[in-house]
Write a protein that holds these residues in place. Sequence first.
Motif, short mmCIF file in Angstrom:
data_model
loop_
_atom_site.label_atom_id
_atom_site.label_comp_id
_atom_site.label_asym_id
_atom_site.label_seq_id
_atom_site.Cartn_x
_atom_site.Cartn_y
_atom_site.Cartn_z
N MET A 167 0.85 -1.31 -0.05
CA MET A 167 0.01 0.03 -0.19
C MET A 167 0.68 1.25 0.08
O MET A 167 0.57 2.18 -0.11
N GLY A 168 2.08 1.17 0.22
CA GLY A 168 3.00 2.30 0.09
C GLY A 168 2.78 3.12 1.23
O GLY A 168 3.30 4.16 0.98
N LYS A 169 2.61 2.69 2.46
CA LYS A 169 2.75 3.15 3.51
C LYS A 169 3.62 2.92 4.61
O LYS A 169 4.04 1.74 4.57
N ALA A 170 4.34 3.86 5.36
CA ALA A 170 5.08 3.74 6.16
C ALA A 170 4.72 3.22 7.70
O ALA A 170 3.51 3.58 7.92
N GLN A 171 5.53 2.25 8.36
CA GLN A 171 4.80 2.12 9.66
C GLN A 171 5.20 3.07 10.56
O GLN A 171 6.01 3.09 11.10
#
Length: 522
Positions: A38-42
């Motif tokens: 999803m191209g999201k950073a944790q």
Amino acid sequence: MQPPVKEAVITDLQSHELDGSNADEDGTRYDVTDMDRMGKAQQFKRNIRPLAALSFSAVLQATWEYIMLSDYEGLQDGGLAGMLWSYVWSSIGFGFIIVSLAEMASIAPTSGGQYHWVSEFASPRYQKFLSYVTGWMSVLAWQAGTASGNFLVGTIIQGLISVRDPSYDPKGWQGTLFVFAMILITYLFNVYAAGLMARMQNLLLATHIFCWVVVVVVLWVLAPLRSAEDVFTDFQNFGGWSSMGLTVMVGQLAAIYGCLSSDACAHMSEEIKDAGRYVPIAITWSYFANAIMGLVALIAMLFATPSVADALNDDTGFPFIYSFKQATNTAGVNGLTAIILIPVILSNILFNASTARQTFSFARDRGLPFARWMAQVDPKRKLPVNSIIVTCIISSLLSLINIGSETAFNAIVSLNVAALMFSYSISMSCLIWRKIFHPHTLPPARWGLGRWGLAVNIIGWLYVLFALFWSFWPESTPVTTETFNWSVVIFVAVFLVSLVVYVFQGRHVYDGPVTEVKTHGL
């Protein structure tokens, strides 16, 4: 459909070990893979275990509590039988919605929820615009829902004062002060005790169930009971509508309100371990368990309501308190009401947390004004503190409406229903479109509906449209400025504002989550 199996829930919910990743930061290898796709950073701590996620969803939804608290319109427009049967078909209709949302949450387990799903599933030609509008309406829905819960607590406290002191004349500004106190408690818990709340989720679930047992047993044992014929067949029309069928349709808003928000767990996906599997399990199990508990509590209350007219005219303004009065004395009424308030307060705290995550996520994708500030994450607490503050401020502002007009605030409750149904309708229609025309492009889901999925999605979507239509109706007739449902005005106003903001700002800065997603492509 591929329902979660009992063994998985019992074994894996209790302990879910990580595969080579940090327990508090990244979650399991599946979480790492999902966030990467999803191209999201944790950015948050994944400190909510699967069983705690189930508890979070069940306590936040608080179906049996809210179906008792918000039964006024259902009793006014339908009587005992109208309230009962509208809840039955609403809970069934929502069942199709819930499993559809759970499926989407498994495909894309992100805090964004509906607007993210629209961005992934919609036609590339329309995904940016539809996702943007859905994001605005979803933020509106969750903010209105958070405010409505706080408002109920404040006004119920006023009702308890009326029970103890019949001469007390409740004022709108006094109720607003109680709401402010509730909002302050919510803020303190969500900022300074967030870790404690995550560890206490199972205790909160036990409280939710224990309070339900106490209320149901007291009503069944101590209250004088109506006949089964009255409860199941006695429809009444106090709203002045032209036919009984129409009045029951209008009154079903109370039942719909009680069925909302079980998808809140989806907005906590980035803090739940192995979210792609256990968020949909938490959503479905909590909803159906809550629906059954709500039905039992509602039937108990209806049997304990000797007169619908007297219940609607009770000095406290809450028919459920009238039912409590039939079962016990003043001290008992206060005790029973407090037993309901405890899980409702807990629900408000969790509701604020979920709303803040949804708001944060849309700001992270630059969908809101002042997005950079609202999307900041406190580096020490790993929490979206600014979004929590914004949520508390909006709840405070909406509670001010109660000072001038209770009818205007009731419109906010309807707005919660309407805006949420709108966001559901768009996300579900995009999923249906993709399943029909481009099924091979859907990412794999670890929790799915199998070969019946499309039919279930379509039925749920049709029910969403049905609920959306009736959410705008006034509660009684003749329609005046006092009885008119102003939610339609607010809904249209916010929708138009979203269009204006999109034209002048959104289309230049908002690309939608799909631009960061590693898709399968058309």
